[in-house]
Design a protein around this motif. Sequence first.
Motif, short mmCIF file in Angstrom:
data_model
loop_
_atom_site.label_atom_id
_atom_site.label_comp_id
_atom_site.label_asym_id
_atom_site.label_seq_id
_atom_site.Cartn_x
_atom_site.Cartn_y
_atom_site.Cartn_z
N GLU A 1 1.15 49.43 32.55
CA GLU A 1 1.60 50.69 32.00
C GLU A 1 1.89 51.65 33.14
OE1 GLU A 1 -1.15 52.23 29.18
OE2 GLU A 1 -1.36 50.32 28.15
N TYR A 2 2.96 52.40 33.03
CA TYR A 2 3.34 53.33 34.08
C TYR A 2 3.87 54.61 33.46
CZ TYR A 2 8.02 51.69 32.99
OH TYR A 2 9.18 51.37 32.34
N GLU A 3 3.81 55.67 34.26
CA GLU A 3 4.35 56.95 33.84
C GLU A 3 5.69 57.15 34.51
OE1 GLU A 3 1.76 60.26 34.40
OE2 GLU A 3 -0.01 59.07 33.98
N LEU A 4 6.59 57.81 33.80
CA LEU A 4 7.89 58.09 34.38
C LEU A 4 7.78 59.20 35.40
CD1 LEU A 4 10.17 57.94 31.22
CD2 LEU A 4 9.97 56.25 33.03
N ILE A 5 8.47 59.05 36.52
CA ILE A 5 8.48 60.04 37.58
C ILE A 5 9.86 60.67 37.61
CG2 ILE A 5 8.25 60.40 40.06
CD1 ILE A 5 6.48 57.92 40.14
N GLU A 6 9.89 61.99 37.64
CA GLU A 6 11.17 62.68 37.72
C GLU A 6 11.67 62.64 39.15
OE1 GLU A 6 11.06 66.58 36.05
OE2 GLU A 6 9.87 65.93 34.34
N ILE A 7 12.78 61.95 39.35
CA ILE A 7 13.35 61.80 40.69
C ILE A 7 14.50 62.79 40.84
CG2 ILE A 7 14.52 60.22 42.26
CD1 ILE A 7 12.99 57.97 40.94
N GLN A 8 14.49 63.49 41.97
CA GLN A 8 15.53 64.48 42.23
C GLN A 8 16.78 63.80 42.76
OE1 GLN A 8 13.57 67.11 44.93
NE2 GLN A 8 12.14 67.87 43.39
N ALA A 9 17.84 64.57 42.98
CA ALA A 9 19.13 64.04 43.41
C ALA A 9 19.06 63.38 44.78
CB ALA A 9 20.18 65.14 43.42
N ASN A 10 18.18 63.83 45.66
CA ASN A 10 18.07 63.24 46.99
C ASN A 10 17.03 62.10 47.02
OD1 ASN A 10 15.72 64.68 46.74
ND2 ASN A 10 15.98 65.84 48.63
N LEU A 11 16.71 61.52 45.86
CA LEU A 11 15.78 60.39 45.70
C LEU A 11 14.37 60.69 46.20
CD1 LEU A 11 18.10 57.43 46.64
CD2 LEU A 11 17.55 58.30 44.38
N SER A 12 13.90 61.90 45.97
CA SER A 12 12.52 62.26 46.28
C SER A 12 11.88 62.83 45.01
CB SER A 12 12.47 63.29 47.41
OG SER A 12 13.08 64.49 46.99
N TYR A 13 10.58 62.96 45.04
CA TYR A 13 9.88 63.54 43.89
C TYR A 13 8.78 64.47 44.40
CZ TYR A 13 6.14 60.14 44.65
OH TYR A 13 5.13 59.40 45.18
N VAL A 14 8.37 65.38 43.54
CA VAL A 14 7.35 66.36 43.88
C VAL A 14 6.00 65.83 43.43
CG1 VAL A 14 6.56 68.72 43.52
CG2 VAL A 14 9.01 68.23 43.62
N GLN A 15 5.05 65.78 44.37
CA GLN A 15 3.71 65.35 44.01
C GLN A 15 2.95 66.53 43.44
OE1 GLN A 15 1.85 63.61 47.45
NE2 GLN A 15 2.49 61.58 46.83
N GLN A 16 2.31 66.33 42.30
CA GLN A 16 1.55 67.38 41.65
C GLN A 16 0.07 67.07 41.77
OE1 GLN A 16 3.03 67.28 37.68
NE2 GLN A 16 4.97 68.27 38.21
N ALA A 17 -0.69 68.02 42.29
CA ALA A 17 -2.13 67.85 42.42
C ALA A 17 -2.79 67.93 41.06
CB ALA A 17 -2.70 68.92 43.35
N VAL A 18 -3.67 66.98 40.78
CA VAL A 18 -4.36 66.95 39.50
C VAL A 18 -5.72 67.63 39.60
CG1 VAL A 18 -5.34 65.43 37.74
CG2 VAL A 18 -3.19 64.84 38.82
N LYS A 19 -6.53 67.23 40.60
CA LYS A 19 -7.84 67.85 40.76
C LYS A 19 -8.36 67.63 42.18
CE LYS A 19 -10.52 63.99 38.94
NZ LYS A 19 -11.53 63.59 37.98
N CYS A 20 -9.37 68.41 42.51
CA CYS A 20 -10.05 68.29 43.82
C CYS A 20 -11.29 67.42 43.61
CB CYS A 20 -10.44 69.65 44.34
SG CYS A 20 -9.04 70.71 44.69
N LEU A 21 -11.37 66.35 44.38
CA LEU A 21 -12.48 65.41 44.23
C LEU A 21 -13.69 65.77 45.08
CD1 LEU A 21 -10.46 62.08 44.24
CD2 LEU A 21 -11.36 63.29 42.27
#
Length: 130
Positions: A75-95
Amino acid sequence: MGEPVLLNISPWKGLTRFGKKGKLNPRYVGPLKILKRVGKVAYVLALPPHMQHIYNVFHVSMIKKYNPDSRHVIEYELIEIQANLSYVQQAVKCLDQLVKVLRNKSVSLVRVLYRNNMIKESTWKLESEI
């Protein structure tokens, strides 16, 4: 006919036909479907598009029956890829939080878990950057 099977590729040691070489080379590729039987000991397999350069008739000794298992589904989640083939990493939580003492100053670090990453892939960042 039509049964899913796995194709044994381990005898081709050192060749990079299937993407990897050496110890990381996968032993089996598949599941693939049997299209037809050729003679007594050979089968024609339906190969995926990236393997079309390989002849699709294989001996019985290179084929293993595939037993479907619910753990094989990824199972995988879709990642929104930008026009320059990069994506923004979103921080979920501090461990974790750590204060590292250097010779003349102290630096506070935070271990951050990003979306679409596992816990072992978390990284240490400066607290001032977050």
